[in-house]
Design a protein around this motif. Sequence first.
Motif, short mmCIF file in Angstrom:
data_model
loop_
_atom_site.label_atom_id
_atom_site.label_comp_id
_atom_site.label_asym_id
_atom_site.label_seq_id
_atom_site.Cartn_x
_atom_site.Cartn_y
_atom_site.Cartn_z
N LEU A 209 57.43 62.00 38.22
CA LEU A 209 58.84 61.65 38.49
C LEU A 209 59.58 61.25 37.21
CD1 LEU A 209 60.80 61.19 40.92
CD2 LEU A 209 60.08 58.79 40.86
N LEU A 210 60.77 61.81 37.04
CA LEU A 210 61.61 61.46 35.89
C LEU A 210 62.83 60.69 36.36
CD1 LEU A 210 61.89 64.75 33.77
CD2 LEU A 210 60.36 62.81 33.40
N HIS A 211 63.42 59.93 35.43
CA HIS A 211 64.70 59.27 35.73
C HIS A 211 65.84 60.21 35.34
CE1 HIS A 211 62.95 55.67 37.12
NE2 HIS A 211 62.24 55.51 36.02
N PRO A 212 66.95 60.15 36.05
CA PRO A 212 68.05 61.10 35.79
C PRO A 212 68.54 61.15 34.32
CG PRO A 212 68.43 59.98 37.86
CD PRO A 212 67.23 59.31 37.25
N PRO A 213 68.66 60.01 33.61
CA PRO A 213 69.16 60.14 32.23
C PRO A 213 68.25 61.02 31.37
CG PRO A 213 69.31 57.87 32.96
CD PRO A 213 68.52 58.59 34.01
N LYS A 214 66.93 60.87 31.55
CA LYS A 214 66.02 61.70 30.75
C LYS A 214 66.15 63.17 31.17
CE LYS A 214 61.67 62.50 28.82
NZ LYS A 214 60.32 62.13 28.54
N ALA A 215 66.23 63.39 32.48
CA ALA A 215 66.38 64.77 32.98
C ALA A 215 67.64 65.40 32.40
CB ALA A 215 66.42 64.76 34.50
N PRO A 233 59.36 68.57 34.22
CA PRO A 233 58.75 68.29 32.92
C PRO A 233 57.65 69.31 32.60
CG PRO A 233 57.86 66.80 34.59
CD PRO A 233 58.93 67.61 35.27
N TRP A 234 57.02 69.16 31.43
CA TRP A 234 56.09 70.20 30.97
C TRP A 234 54.92 70.39 31.93
CZ3 TRP A 234 51.08 68.71 30.03
CH2 TRP A 234 50.85 67.35 29.80
N GLN A 235 54.48 69.27 32.57
CA GLN A 235 53.36 69.40 33.51
C GLN A 235 53.77 70.32 34.68
OE1 GLN A 235 54.85 66.57 32.55
NE2 GLN A 235 53.46 64.84 32.51
N MET A 236 55.03 70.17 35.12
CA MET A 236 55.52 70.98 36.23
C MET A 236 55.64 72.44 35.80
SD MET A 236 56.21 70.81 39.37
CE MET A 236 56.80 69.29 40.08
N LYS A 237 55.97 72.64 34.54
CA LYS A 237 56.09 74.01 34.03
C LYS A 237 54.73 74.73 34.13
CE LYS A 237 57.25 76.57 29.89
NZ LYS A 237 57.70 76.50 28.50
N HIS A 241 53.85 77.95 36.70
CA HIS A 241 53.31 79.27 36.30
C HIS A 241 51.96 79.55 36.96
CE1 HIS A 241 56.59 80.24 33.74
NE2 HIS A 241 56.43 79.17 32.99
N LEU A 242 51.11 78.50 37.05
CA LEU A 242 49.79 78.71 37.68
C LEU A 242 49.95 79.12 39.14
CD1 LEU A 242 47.65 75.70 36.38
CD2 LEU A 242 47.31 78.14 35.94
N VAL A 243 50.77 78.36 39.86
CA VAL A 243 50.94 78.64 41.30
C VAL A 243 51.59 80.01 41.50
CG1 VAL A 243 52.09 77.87 43.43
CG2 VAL A 243 50.98 76.21 41.94
N HIS A 244 52.54 80.32 40.64
CA HIS A 244 53.25 81.59 40.74
C HIS A 244 52.29 82.78 40.60
CE1 HIS A 244 56.81 83.99 40.84
NE2 HIS A 244 56.44 84.65 39.77
N CYS A 245 51.26 82.59 39.76
CA CYS A 245 50.33 83.70 39.48
C CYS A 245 49.18 83.79 40.48
CB CYS A 245 49.72 83.52 38.09
SG CYS A 245 50.91 83.72 36.80
N LEU A 246 49.04 82.84 41.37
CA LEU A 246 47.88 82.87 42.28
C LEU A 246 47.92 84.12 43.16
CD1 LEU A 246 47.70 79.20 43.67
CD2 LEU A 246 46.16 80.28 42.01
N PRO A 247 46.78 84.76 43.37
CA PRO A 247 46.75 85.89 44.31
C PRO A 247 47.07 85.39 45.72
CG PRO A 247 44.55 85.40 43.47
CD PRO A 247 45.48 84.49 42.75
N GLU A 248 47.67 86.25 46.53
CA GLU A 248 48.13 85.82 47.87
C GLU A 248 47.05 85.11 48.69
OE1 GLU A 248 49.51 88.57 46.68
OE2 GLU A 248 51.64 88.07 46.82
N PRO A 249 45.84 85.71 48.83
CA PRO A 249 44.86 85.04 49.71
C PRO A 249 44.59 83.59 49.29
CG PRO A 249 44.11 87.23 49.11
CD PRO A 249 45.31 86.95 48.27
#
Length: 287
Positions: A209-215, A233-237, A241-249
């Motif tokens: 979780l980030l605070h709005p001023p930093k965001a 943040p970078w962890q979410m990035k 990408h990892l979740v986006h690349c997961l095969p459907e099953p």
Amino acid sequence: MTLDKRTIRFWENKSLFITGATSGLGYAVVEALSHLPVTIGVFSRNKEKMAEMESRFSGSAMRFWWRAGDVRNREEVENAVQDFAAFAGKLDVIWANSGISLDTRQVKWDWEAYHTIIETNLHGAVYTIHAGLQAMGGPAEAQGHVVAIGSAASMRGLPGRGLYSLTKISLAYYLESLVAEFPGVSFHIIHPGFVDTPINQGNPNRFWLLHPPKAARLMLRAVARGKSRYIYPWQMKILYHLVHCLPEPLYFWIAKKVGKISIPRGERQDPQRLLTTDSASGGEAKK
Ligand SMILES: NC(=O)c1ccc[n+]([C@@H]2O[C@H](COP(=O)([O-])OP(=O)(O)OC[C@H]3O[C@@H](n4cnc5c(N)ncnc54)[C@H](OP(=O)(O)O)[C@@H]3O)[C@@H](O)[C@H]2O)c1
């Protein structure tokens, strides 16, 4: 963390029209820029809040303009963008920020929620971006920047968040599609992770979780650096990408597990019951 020199140089003397800056991320963006000679136009429904902002920022370096309206109303959006561009003398940046998040799980299905979320997050953003590009001069002439706030929730069709994910990934595709038509414009889709704002106060799982001023500072820097897609943040990035690349099953297997967890306890055993009855009151069947 304050704005770095390069970011300040970029934003100085810019005119920015932003929707939904009466709270959360939008408000933090206005606040972060209030120390600079910028002209900012805010478009939102909450008149009292914008009047309060006007007096709060009256002694600052920023010129502040506001108009009360609803992003779901195309005419209101177009008039506001045109009037702001006339007031500022130009439009450099259009920032589609307004957005809402509603429970649109099938067990809670409600057509009003469906229309509200699509009209606010998708139609509202498209009205804003279109009006901004027209004010910048149309396809051949336009110069400037278009910013749209997506969400890390657009990484996949997330359980229980289908419509929200849909509105946010649609914005990313929409901006991508405009690049070829507007060679003089830079397009920036920003996908925030969790930021502590009113939109997610009911969510107990707000990790990284980030605070709005930093965001706000991260987003202003990303636009100044010309990033066309920015996930923070970078962890979410990395997760995005990892979740986006997961095969459907594999994704479906995880989604089913996560989906079960994210359904509130009282609703887990018999979701069908919620489709047919008013469970809270034990009331009559829903039509
Ligand atoms: N906070 C997060 O963790 C997070 C994460 C990912 C993406 N986002 C996105 O970030 C954007 C800003 O959200 P936030 O977190 O700052 O939430 P927020 O504090 O609830 O702010 C939402 C803003 O949207 C405006 N808005 C809502 N409906 C509107 C309408 N019909 N017409 C005009 N303005 C409207 C609200 O202003 P009025 O009520 O005055 O109209 C408010 O200023 C949203 O697009 C959201 O989806 C947030």
